[in-house]
Write a protein that holds these residues in place. Sequence first.
Motif, PDB file in Angstrom:
ATOM      1  N   PRO A   3     -57.563   6.108 -47.489  1.00 57.91           N
ATOM      2  CA  PRO A   3     -58.358   6.465 -46.312  1.00 57.91           C
ATOM      3  C   PRO A   3     -59.808   6.006 -46.456  1.00 57.91           C
ATOM      4  CG  PRO A   3     -57.036   8.318 -47.043  1.00 57.91           C
ATOM      5  CD  PRO A   3     -56.931   7.264 -48.114  1.00 57.91           C
ATOM      6  N   PRO A  15     -60.712  10.787 -42.200  1.00 54.91           N
ATOM      7  CA  PRO A  15     -59.440  11.493 -42.161  1.00 54.91           C
ATOM      8  C   PRO A  15     -59.672  13.000 -42.028  1.00 54.91           C
ATOM      9  CG  PRO A  15     -59.438   9.856 -43.893  1.00 54.91           C
ATOM     10  CD  PRO A  15     -60.852   9.949 -43.388  1.00 54.91           C
ATOM     11  N   TRP A  60     -51.133   7.527 -43.902  1.00 57.19           N
ATOM     12  CA  TRP A  60     -52.193   6.676 -44.461  1.00 57.19           C
ATOM     13  C   TRP A  60     -51.655   5.934 -45.684  1.00 57.19           C
ATOM     14  CZ3 TRP A  60     -56.914   4.679 -43.653  1.00 57.19           C
ATOM     15  CH2 TRP A  60     -57.698   5.207 -42.626  1.00 57.19           C
ATOM     16  N   GLY A  63     -49.589   3.062 -44.957  1.00 57.14           N
ATOM     17  CA  GLY A  63     -50.259   1.984 -44.244  1.00 57.14           C
ATOM     18  C   GLY A  63     -49.748   1.770 -42.824  1.00 57.14           C
ATOM     19  N   ASN A  65     -50.124   4.300 -40.204  1.00 55.38           N
ATOM     20  CA  ASN A  65     -50.869   5.069 -39.216  1.00 55.38           C
ATOM     21  C   ASN A  65     -52.192   5.477 -39.839  1.00 55.38           C
ATOM     22  OD1 ASN A  65     -51.963   7.340 -37.785  1.00 55.38           O
ATOM     23  ND2 ASN A  65     -49.965   7.736 -36.880  1.00 55.38           N
ATOM     24  N   HIS A  66     -53.268   5.089 -39.209  1.00 53.19           N
ATOM     25  CA  HIS A  66     -54.617   5.373 -39.705  1.00 53.19           C
ATOM     26  C   HIS A  66     -55.292   6.288 -38.693  1.00 53.19           C
ATOM     27  CE1 HIS A  66     -53.636   2.089 -42.353  1.00 53.19           C
ATOM     28  NE2 HIS A  66     -53.411   1.329 -41.309  1.00 53.19           N
ATOM     29  N   THR A  67     -55.191   7.593 -38.941  1.00 47.11           N
ATOM     30  CA  THR A  67     -55.742   8.583 -38.017  1.00 47.11           C
ATOM     31  C   THR A  67     -57.054   9.122 -38.553  1.00 47.11           C
ATOM     32  OG1 THR A  67     -53.566   9.217 -37.185  1.00 47.11           O
ATOM     33  CG2 THR A  67     -55.341  10.809 -36.887  1.00 47.11           C
ATOM     34  N   CYS A  83     -56.662   6.913 -33.591  1.00 43.47           N
ATOM     35  CA  CYS A  83     -55.797   6.287 -34.593  1.00 43.47           C
ATOM     36  C   CYS A  83     -55.428   4.866 -34.205  1.00 43.47           C
ATOM     37  CB  CYS A  83     -54.536   7.116 -34.794  1.00 43.47           C
ATOM     38  SG  CYS A  83     -53.434   7.150 -33.380  1.00 43.47           S
TER      39      CYS A  83
END
Length: 176
Positions: A3, A15, A60, A63, A65-67, A83
């Motif tokens: 993150p 995050p 995360w 790799g 979903n980057h919320t 996201c």
Amino acid sequence: MDPVTLETERLVLRPFAPADVDALHAACQDEDIQYYTPVPVPYRRADAEREITEELPAKWAAGKNHTFGAFRKDTGALVGSYCLFVVSRGVYELGYWAVREQRGRGYSAEAGRALCDWGWATLDVHRMEWWAMVGNTGSRAVAERLGFTVEGTLRARAIGNDGVPHDWWVGGLLRG
């Protein structure tokens, strides 16, 4: 992927952390968030705990979903959730919701721009997509402000939390 934290003029995007459970739970009591996004209904405190401590960290790490939670620099208040997640190779979707009290101040466009810029610079992205249930005019306005082209309407694309199929708008933003 580990993150990361992003900053804009007015926001810190990071995050979600265990200390954010109450803010996430409170935000997701909003009827618009429950109607327009795929959160559990009713949204319980346990849902916020599970999302923050289990689901988002696992996504995360994978790799996929980057919320980020977006927080105001001046007050520390939660602004919303933003996201980028994988749709297919080289294609990511930008998703977001904003806390009711924070809407209409340009925070979603600011956070969305930061995520798009980060995605172009960091991820192997050639196309970003935006999806919203028809009627979610606030989300559409943000997407258009970010430069997304609304490309069409998909009839009965998904079943909403109300159990009814809904039409959805789709938009795209290409690299460069």
